[in-house]
Scaffold this motif. Sequence first.
Motif, PDB file in Angstrom:
ATOM      1  N   LEU A   1      -0.597   1.572  10.420  1.00 15.52           N
ATOM      2  CA  LEU A   1      -1.714   0.993   9.668  1.00 15.52           C
ATOM      3  C   LEU A   1      -2.781   2.051   9.381  1.00 15.52           C
ATOM      4  CD1 LEU A   1      -3.152  -1.489   8.491  1.00 15.52           C
ATOM      5  CD2 LEU A   1      -4.039  -1.972  10.781  1.00 15.52           C
ATOM      6  N   ALA A   2      -3.116   2.851  10.382  1.00 11.67           N
ATOM      7  CA  ALA A   2      -4.118   3.910  10.187  1.00 11.67           C
ATOM      8  C   ALA A   2      -3.665   4.894   9.122  1.00 11.67           C
ATOM      9  CB  ALA A   2      -4.365   4.642  11.503  1.00 11.67           C
ATOM     10  N   ARG A   3      -2.408   5.282   9.177  1.00 12.86           N
ATOM     11  CA  ARG A   3      -1.863   6.230   8.201  1.00 12.86           C
ATOM     12  C   ARG A   3      -1.902   5.650   6.793  1.00 12.86           C
ATOM     13  NH1 ARG A   3       4.267   8.661   8.642  1.00 12.86           N
ATOM     14  NH2 ARG A   3       4.164  10.111   6.889  1.00 12.86           N
ATOM     15  N   CYS A   4      -1.591   4.355   6.676  1.00 20.81           N
ATOM     16  CA  CYS A   4      -1.583   3.691   5.373  1.00 20.81           C
ATOM     17  C   CYS A   4      -2.999   3.607   4.794  1.00 20.81           C
ATOM     18  CB  CYS A   4      -0.985   2.295   5.528  1.00 20.81           C
ATOM     19  SG  CYS A   4      -0.460   1.556   3.977  1.00 20.81           S
ATOM     20  N   TYR A   5      -3.979   3.259   5.649  1.00 15.66           N
ATOM     21  CA  TYR A   5      -5.376   3.231   5.210  1.00 15.66           C
ATOM     22  C   TYR A   5      -5.806   4.614   4.697  1.00 15.66           C
ATOM     23  CZ  TYR A   5      -7.150  -1.381   6.689  1.00 15.66           C
ATOM     24  OH  TYR A   5      -7.443  -2.713   6.788  1.00 15.66           O
ATOM     25  N   THR A   6      -5.401   5.652   5.407  1.00 15.95           N
ATOM     26  CA  THR A   6      -5.777   7.010   5.013  1.00 15.95           C
ATOM     27  C   THR A   6      -5.232   7.350   3.632  1.00 15.95           C
ATOM     28  OG1 THR A   6      -5.911   7.820   7.275  1.00 15.95           O
ATOM     29  CG2 THR A   6      -5.514   9.455   5.585  1.00 15.95           C
ATOM     30  N   TYR A   7      -3.952   7.051   3.416  1.00 18.79           N
ATOM     31  CA  TYR A   7      -3.362   7.414   2.120  1.00 18.79           C
ATOM     32  C   TYR A   7      -3.970   6.597   0.989  1.00 18.79           C
ATOM     33  CZ  TYR A   7      -0.076   8.986  -1.342  1.00 18.79           C
ATOM     34  OH  TYR A   7       0.468   9.551  -2.465  1.00 18.79           O
ATOM     35  N   LEU A   8      -4.258   5.315   1.238  1.00 15.23           N
ATOM     36  CA  LEU A   8      -4.915   4.485   0.228  1.00 15.23           C
ATOM     37  C   LEU A   8      -6.294   5.057  -0.100  1.00 15.23           C
ATOM     38  CD1 LEU A   8      -4.916   1.920  -1.516  1.00 15.23           C
ATOM     39  CD2 LEU A   8      -5.859   0.686   0.445  1.00 15.23           C
ATOM     40  N   GLY A   9      -7.033   5.476   0.937  1.00 20.42           N
ATOM     41  CA  GLY A   9      -8.330   6.115   0.701  1.00 20.42           C
ATOM     42  C   GLY A   9      -8.189   7.372  -0.135  1.00 20.42           C
ATOM     43  N   GLY A  10      -7.113   8.122   0.096  1.00 19.00           N
ATOM     44  CA  GLY A  10      -6.871   9.331  -0.699  1.00 19.00           C
ATOM     45  C   GLY A  10      -6.647   9.025  -2.166  1.00 19.00           C
ATOM     46  N   ILE A  11      -5.917   7.946  -2.447  1.00 15.42           N
ATOM     47  CA  ILE A  11      -5.681   7.560  -3.848  1.00 15.42           C
ATOM     48  C   ILE A  11      -7.007   7.216  -4.525  1.00 15.42           C
ATOM     49  CG2 ILE A  11      -4.604   5.851  -5.358  1.00 15.42           C
ATOM     50  CD1 ILE A  11      -2.333   5.626  -3.340  1.00 15.42           C
ATOM     51  N   TYR A  12      -7.842   6.419  -3.816  1.00 18.59           N
ATOM     52  CA  TYR A  12      -9.142   6.044  -4.395  1.00 18.59           C
ATOM     53  C   TYR A  12     -10.016   7.276  -4.613  1.00 18.59           C
ATOM     54  CZ  TYR A  12      -8.411   1.004  -3.625  1.00 18.59           C
ATOM     55  OH  TYR A  12      -7.958  -0.280  -3.677  1.00 18.59           O
ATOM     56  N   LEU A  13     -10.033   8.185  -3.662  1.00 20.85           N
ATOM     57  CA  LEU A  13     -10.846   9.395  -3.791  1.00 20.85           C
ATOM     58  C   LEU A  13     -10.392  10.232  -4.971  1.00 20.85           C
ATOM     59  CD1 LEU A  13     -12.860  11.541  -2.924  1.00 20.85           C
ATOM     60  CD2 LEU A  13     -11.309  12.236  -1.113  1.00 20.85           C
ATOM     61  N   ASN A  14      -9.089  10.387  -5.109  1.00 23.07           N
ATOM     62  CA  ASN A  14      -8.550  11.194  -6.210  1.00 23.07           C
ATOM     63  C   ASN A  14      -8.907  10.593  -7.564  1.00 23.07           C
ATOM     64  OD1 ASN A  14      -7.187  13.465  -7.063  1.00 23.07           O
ATOM     65  ND2 ASN A  14      -5.204  12.450  -7.130  1.00 23.07           N
ATOM     66  N   ALA A  15      -9.049   9.235  -7.612  1.00 21.28           N
ATOM     67  CA  ALA A  15      -9.379   8.559  -8.871  1.00 21.28           C
ATOM     68  C   ALA A  15     -10.881   8.472  -9.099  1.00 21.28           C
ATOM     69  CB  ALA A  15      -8.773   7.156  -8.866  1.00 21.28           C
ATOM     70  N   GLY A  16     -11.686   8.900  -8.114  1.00 24.87           N
ATOM     71  CA  GLY A  16     -13.135   8.839  -8.267  1.00 24.87           C
ATOM     72  C   GLY A  16     -13.740   7.507  -7.881  1.00 24.87           C
ATOM     73  N   ASN A  17     -12.964   6.629  -7.203  1.00 22.00           N
ATOM     74  CA  ASN A  17     -13.482   5.339  -6.739  1.00 22.00           C
ATOM     75  C   ASN A  17     -13.965   5.509  -5.292  1.00 22.00           C
ATOM     76  OD1 ASN A  17     -12.782   4.109  -9.175  1.00 22.00           O
ATOM     77  ND2 ASN A  17     -10.705   3.711  -8.460  1.00 22.00           N
ATOM     78  N   TYR A  18     -15.201   6.015  -5.145  1.00 19.51           N
ATOM     79  CA  TYR A  18     -15.634   6.515  -3.848  1.00 19.51           C
ATOM     80  C   TYR A  18     -15.911   5.425  -2.818  1.00 19.51           C
ATOM     81  CZ  TYR A  18     -16.067  10.668  -6.688  1.00 19.51           C
ATOM     82  OH  TYR A  18     -15.810  11.693  -7.535  1.00 19.51           O
ATOM     83  N   GLN A  19     -16.492   4.296  -3.240  1.00 19.04           N
ATOM     84  CA  GLN A  19     -16.808   3.274  -2.252  1.00 19.04           C
ATOM     85  C   GLN A  19     -15.551   2.661  -1.624  1.00 19.04           C
ATOM     86  OE1 GLN A  19     -20.065   2.700  -1.110  1.00 19.04           O
ATOM     87  NE2 GLN A  19     -18.730   1.866   0.467  1.00 19.04           N
ATOM     88  N   PRO A  20     -14.529   2.281  -2.430  1.00 18.86           N
ATOM     89  CA  PRO A  20     -13.285   1.808  -1.799  1.00 18.86           C
ATOM     90  C   PRO A  20     -12.633   2.883  -0.925  1.00 18.86           C
ATOM     91  CG  PRO A  20     -13.314   1.234  -4.132  1.00 18.86           C
ATOM     92  CD  PRO A  20     -14.475   2.143  -3.895  1.00 18.86           C
ATOM     93  N   ALA A  21     -12.768   4.133  -1.338  1.00 18.53           N
ATOM     94  CA  ALA A  21     -12.193   5.226  -0.539  1.00 18.53           C
ATOM     95  C   ALA A  21     -12.865   5.291   0.833  1.00 18.53           C
ATOM     96  CB  ALA A  21     -12.354   6.558  -1.272  1.00 18.53           C
ATOM     97  N   ILE A  22     -14.206   5.186   0.863  1.00 19.83           N
ATOM     98  CA  ILE A  22     -14.938   5.226   2.134  1.00 19.83           C
ATOM     99  C   ILE A  22     -14.513   4.072   3.030  1.00 19.83           C
ATOM    100  CG2 ILE A  22     -17.234   4.906   3.159  1.00 19.83           C
ATOM    101  CD1 ILE A  22     -18.366   6.468   0.765  1.00 19.83           C
ATOM    102  N   THR A  23     -14.374   2.886   2.437  1.00 24.55           N
ATOM    103  CA  THR A  23     -13.983   1.707   3.221  1.00 24.55           C
ATOM    104  C   THR A  23     -12.619   1.916   3.873  1.00 24.55           C
ATOM    105  OG1 THR A  23     -15.236   0.279   1.711  1.00 24.55           O
ATOM    106  CG2 THR A  23     -13.587  -0.785   3.114  1.00 24.55           C
ATOM    107  N   SER A  24     -11.643   2.420   3.089  1.00 26.03           N
ATOM    108  CA  SER A  24     -10.294   2.636   3.617  1.00 26.03           C
ATOM    109  C   SER A  24     -10.277   3.723   4.690  1.00 26.03           C
ATOM    110  CB  SER A  24      -9.341   3.015   2.479  1.00 26.03           C
ATOM    111  OG  SER A  24      -9.204   1.954   1.567  1.00 26.03           O
TER     112      SER A  24
END
Length: 742
Positions: A121-144
């Motif tokens: 679960l932790a690993r999955c949250y991290t990768y999802l946060g990476g996708i959001y960060l790469n797309a410039g969606n910073y708030q969802p990235a921080i949450t993940s």
Amino acid sequence: MRSRAFIIIFLSFFAATLSAKDKRAIDSVENVLKASTGNFAKANALKELSILYADDDTLRSMEYLNKAIALAKQTNDSAAIAVVDYAKGYYLNETGQKDAAIKVLMDVILRLKKYGKQAELARCYTYLGGIYLNAGNYQPAITSLAASTEIAKQLNDEELTCKNLTYEGMCHNQMGDHPQGLICMQEALRIAEKLKDKKSIGRALLFIGSAYSEGPNQDYAMTYFKRCKDVALEIKDTLMLIEVDTYIANNHYYNQRYEKAIELYNQVSQIAKQRNDSRVYAGALGNLGNVYADMGQYEKAMQYQFQAIEIFKKEDDQEGLTICYSAIGTSYYTLKKYSLALEYYQKAIEIATQMHSLEDLIEIHYGFSRTYEALNDYKKAYDNFKMYKQYSDSVFNAGNTKKLTELELNYRFQSQQKEQELVQKNKEILADEKLKRQQQLSYTSIVGVVLLLLLVGFILRSSNQRKRANEQLQQFNNEITLQKEVIEYKNKEITDSINYAKRIQESILPIKNEIRRSFTQSFVLFKPRDVVSGDFYWFAQHGHKNIIACVDCTGHGVPGAFMSMIGNTILNEIVNEKGIRKPSDVLNLLHERVRQSLKQDLEQTETHDGMDIALCSIDLPNGILEFAGANRPLYLVRNNVLEEIKPTKSPIGGDQESERKFINNEIKILKGDCIYMSTDGYADQFGGEKGKKFMVKRFQDLLMQIQDQPMEQQGDTLKTAIEKWQGNAEQVDDILVIGIKI
């Protein structure tokens, strides 16, 4: 305002525990696969192979993924299936299917929560946060990323915690919250140093530098970038080198070292081409566009930025699109193509608002404000300026600057403290070992024991006395060091504040290229005595009238700069908002508004400040020049004859009569006429062989001597002449001279 530079974030850091390009990692997982007997163990190994091949060989990655899913289903274990499905989300994102990947990962997260698979679960949250960060969606990235960090800390997974904190800090930084970003990244650096993980150390150093890269802390930024580059060269990490070179190039760009910036951006673009990395290539193109725009080559700048936009669209890079759209809007504004400027600012603000990117919103609202002001839509100009100030104050306020510096000092102090604790611990261990050896020897005889105990007692007593003395000395040294750091910090804070004030003051001055577009033969010689200036020049164009002012405020340095800000604001209000164009009327109202602003109309006022000014309105098509002056004349040179047009012998503001009428002079101008305005700083400069003032007569004679030179060269000659006259003497006042040839 200078356009924001594009930065590069490589999210391969998130991907797998092992690098996809590491043949040894693939061999290791394949050996695990061969040794596995159960379906779940085989499925898990196949999942890892799918992830490892996703970057380079998508067909093989899909092949392993399908096998992993099939084996997981054979187990009839829903938890095992959820673990393997994580690789499906990874594969979809690596093959450009971002939205589908997010959908899969969010479903996997729900299932992993249900089955209590915390590590996955932790690993999955991290990768999802990476996708959001790469797309410039910073708030969802921080949450993940924060969700992953919480689990990773429970599992004592320091490696994953370090990664999450590094990129969570980057998100805060991109959103303008530099202090919070720095807190995350400093914690990541501590963990990385503890783990002795060079790659993670390099990442943390890079992003700590990024937190300092704008504003008054840029010296800190370059320190961290250089350390990061050393690490990248040591571990031969090409991606990290690209990133840190981009940040260093951005620093050169922000500080107007254009040749160095272009050289580094070109190096990054060439490496990106060789690696077939379109996103990095687009970032380098966008940054080159920013540099050329700053150099006044707007058409060339936009060619680069339009190329970058096409790539960013394919990559779905929202941050890159925002920066390019905003930069193009600024170029169109400078070229006076206001409708196109508004169009591109609108494209930029839609994305920036969605991303909550405060630094982009600062730049865009500033662009909107200037454009609407040029279109005489003062309400929209004012509304956007309020938004610009609101966002700007929240990001670049003094509190944030102080907080960043405090965090840096605290980090250094804690690092030193840990080193001292480690040294002390080693000393204690050595002392214990020594005592044990002495005790073993003491068993040889009773007499030896007694003597040894006496000796040990004496040694311990002396040691304790020395220790107490050392501790007192260390405490005294620490206090001195802390006081020294506080003084240095205060001095730096004051200097940084004044330098920042300089950038603010420079931002309100007219761009010299704007003046040259109206007067192709012109110069502005501007030499502040201190960092900031009490002299300033002002320019506005309304129809066929070009209005230009040369202003000398009371004082120089910080007090003079405050007066210059007041003068600039009131001139904008009178000419651009109220629509008053006649020079004498402008000065009459300027006098009234300065007295009101400084409360000089009150009987017990203690403010007697004001300003001297020469102001011209030049109507080139009709050949009419109107001039009004407050203690500053206008010089007209025609057919090698210099004529001085006298000003009204009264200043703007001050404690003289509140009502004051300034004289308006109307002059018919001819082609070839040269006009000059200046403050008194040039004529009042001491120097020469006898240390005397330059004087007005010598200044007038010099103007006549340089009449055959082009105007730009005249400006250079005036600058060289006053510097030669000054020699080793101090500059006594701000210097401002404006020259225009009709």
